[in-house]
Design a protein around this motif. Structure first.
Motif, mmCIF file in Angstrom:
data_model
loop_
_atom_site.group_PDB
_atom_site.id
_atom_site.type_symbol
_atom_site.label_atom_id
_atom_site.label_comp_id
_atom_site.label_asym_id
_atom_site.label_seq_id
_atom_site.Cartn_x
_atom_site.Cartn_y
_atom_site.Cartn_z
ATOM 1 N N TYR A 1 2.015 -5.090 -29.066
ATOM 2 C CA TYR A 1 2.179 -5.308 -27.757
ATOM 3 C C TYR A 1 3.580 -5.941 -27.254
ATOM 4 O O TYR A 1 4.464 -5.411 -26.360
ATOM 5 C CB TYR A 1 1.249 -5.937 -27.116
ATOM 6 N N ARG B 1 -4.121 -9.799 -23.228
ATOM 7 C CA ARG B 1 -3.979 -8.423 -22.272
ATOM 8 C C ARG B 1 -4.683 -8.938 -20.841
ATOM 9 O O ARG B 1 -4.193 -8.687 -19.839
ATOM 10 C CB ARG B 1 -4.375 -7.333 -22.725
ATOM 11 N N LEU C 1 6.286 -12.133 -17.608
ATOM 12 C CA LEU C 1 5.297 -11.323 -17.391
ATOM 13 C C LEU C 1 5.808 -10.720 -16.034
ATOM 14 O O LEU C 1 5.101 -9.362 -15.931
ATOM 15 C CB LEU C 1 4.051 -11.857 -17.245
ATOM 16 N N PHE D 1 6.777 -4.689 -25.026
ATOM 17 C CA PHE D 1 7.040 -5.356 -23.627
ATOM 18 C C PHE D 1 8.468 -5.687 -23.636
ATOM 19 O O PHE D 1 9.363 -5.317 -22.829
ATOM 20 C CB PHE D 1 6.327 -6.584 -23.550
ATOM 21 N N ARG D 2 9.068 -6.131 -24.836
ATOM 22 C CA ARG D 2 10.567 -6.341 -24.951
ATOM 23 C C ARG D 2 11.441 -5.377 -24.866
ATOM 24 O O ARG D 2 12.485 -5.338 -24.382
ATOM 25 C CB ARG D 2 10.828 -7.147 -26.082
ATOM 26 N N GLN E 1 11.166 -2.350 -23.260
ATOM 27 C CA GLN E 1 11.157 -1.646 -22.007
ATOM 28 C C GLN E 1 12.398 -1.121 -21.455
ATOM 29 O O GLN E 1 12.422 0.028 -20.613
ATOM 30 C CB GLN E 1 10.154 -2.208 -20.914
#
Length: 315
Positions: free
Chosen positions: A168, A24, A96, A172-173, A175
């Motif tokens: 996490y 993170r 990112l 993220f994937r 979204q």
């Protein structure tokens, strides 16, 4: 007596959480940098990893030698391997930045589409479809982009051992709406997706072990999973082979459809499974040949080889 179940090694939750916090922190730092600064950081890390990661570096050199023979000298192969490290570290940085940079109103600044028209047409008509790529280019981008377009795929991926990082990465994937399916234990979900006429996204260049289906990949037998062809036949789903290839030295990608493989399940035969598997593997090979530095030569794609058939005399 039944055999005793194998002991599962318990993970250290403190170590897992510390690793999660470290990731993170890296993500926070990387997202605060500009794209150019992120690339510079990626290049520096790539140069360091290249020096210390002797095992994977050697695997990549051997893979390139087997795949291309005398096409490249040792020095040229070494330059390709350096390029592989640089490409994938840059890809991590791009992942990112994607949520902040790649949207329905901005994608044209970064993405050029090629051969996508028949795919969009099929998606609009509805019906099951398998979207297939390999460890080439930026394989995460396609799933993210299709989600932004309003066609969120269900992507098959291996679950990370670290539960904090897995949660996490999954968030993220997902979204843009794509859903993740565990590679192990997710067969029922895959069937449900295709049964309902959905889009299933998969990687087609992973070693399937000694019992896999062996097809030609760069002139060598490569153990390949039969599941992709079996799913395509069962649901009469076309296999769309494509990838996202970096063009230039910036955040610019060509998202191209290499081949659309239609499946005629009515005329299926025992040879159809190896035929389909070989066909999409050949399509992946054509893409890799366009820029070998964007393929993950570091993994042991040819780890398993067919067992030599013993002669009757030897038997």
């Amino acid at each position: 007596m039944f055999p005793k179940p194998a002991r599962v090694k318990r993970r250290n939750r403190f170590v897992d959480y510390a690793a999660y916090l470290g990731v993170r922190l890296v993500v926070f730092i990387a997202q605060s940098l500009s794209m150019r600064q992120s690339y510079a950081l990626a290049d520096a890390i790539a140069a360091l990893v290249y020096k210390i990661d002797k095992r994977h570096r050697q695997v990549a050199m051997e893979n390139l030698e087997h795949a291309f023979g005398d096409t490249y000298t040792d020095e040229q192969r070494d330059q390709i391997v350096r390029g592989v490290y640089r490409h994938f570290l840059r890809m991590v940085m791009e992942m990112l930045h994607i949520p902040k940079r790649l949207h329905l109103t901005t994608w044209r600044k970064f993405i050029t589409l090629k051969g996508h028209e028949p795919v969009i047409e099929r998606l609009l008509k509805g019906g099951p479809m398998i979207m297939l790529t390999g460890h080439y280019g930026n394989w995460e981008m396609a799933g993210y982009m299709f989600g932004a377009f309003g066609f969120p795929p269900h992507s098959v991926a291996r679950v990370l051992d670290n539960p904090y990082l897995e949660r996490y990465l999954k968030e993220f994937r997902e979204q843009t709406g794509q859903k993740m399916i565990a590679k192990r234990g997710g067969s029922d979900e895959m069937l449900d997706v295709l049964q309902s006429g959905g889009l299933l996204s998969m990687l087609g260049d992973q070693d399937a072990g000694p019992k896999g289906l062996f097809v030609d990949f760069f002139g060598r037998p490569a153990s390949t999973f039969k599941a992709i062809a079996l799913l395509a036949i069962e649901f009469n789903a076309p296999i769309v082979v494509g990838g996202a290839r970096r063009i230039g030295d910036d955040f610019q990608y060509l998202v191209e459809v290499e081949e659309i493989i239609d499946v005629n399940a009515e005329n299926s035969s025992p040879d159809l499974i190896p035929e389909l598997t070989q066909r999409y593997t050949a399509a992946l090979e054509r893409m890799v040949r366009r820029d070998p530095t964007q393929y993950l030569w570091l993994h042991r794609r040819w780890k398993n080889q067919p067992r030599a058939k013993r002669s009757k005399a030897a038997a």
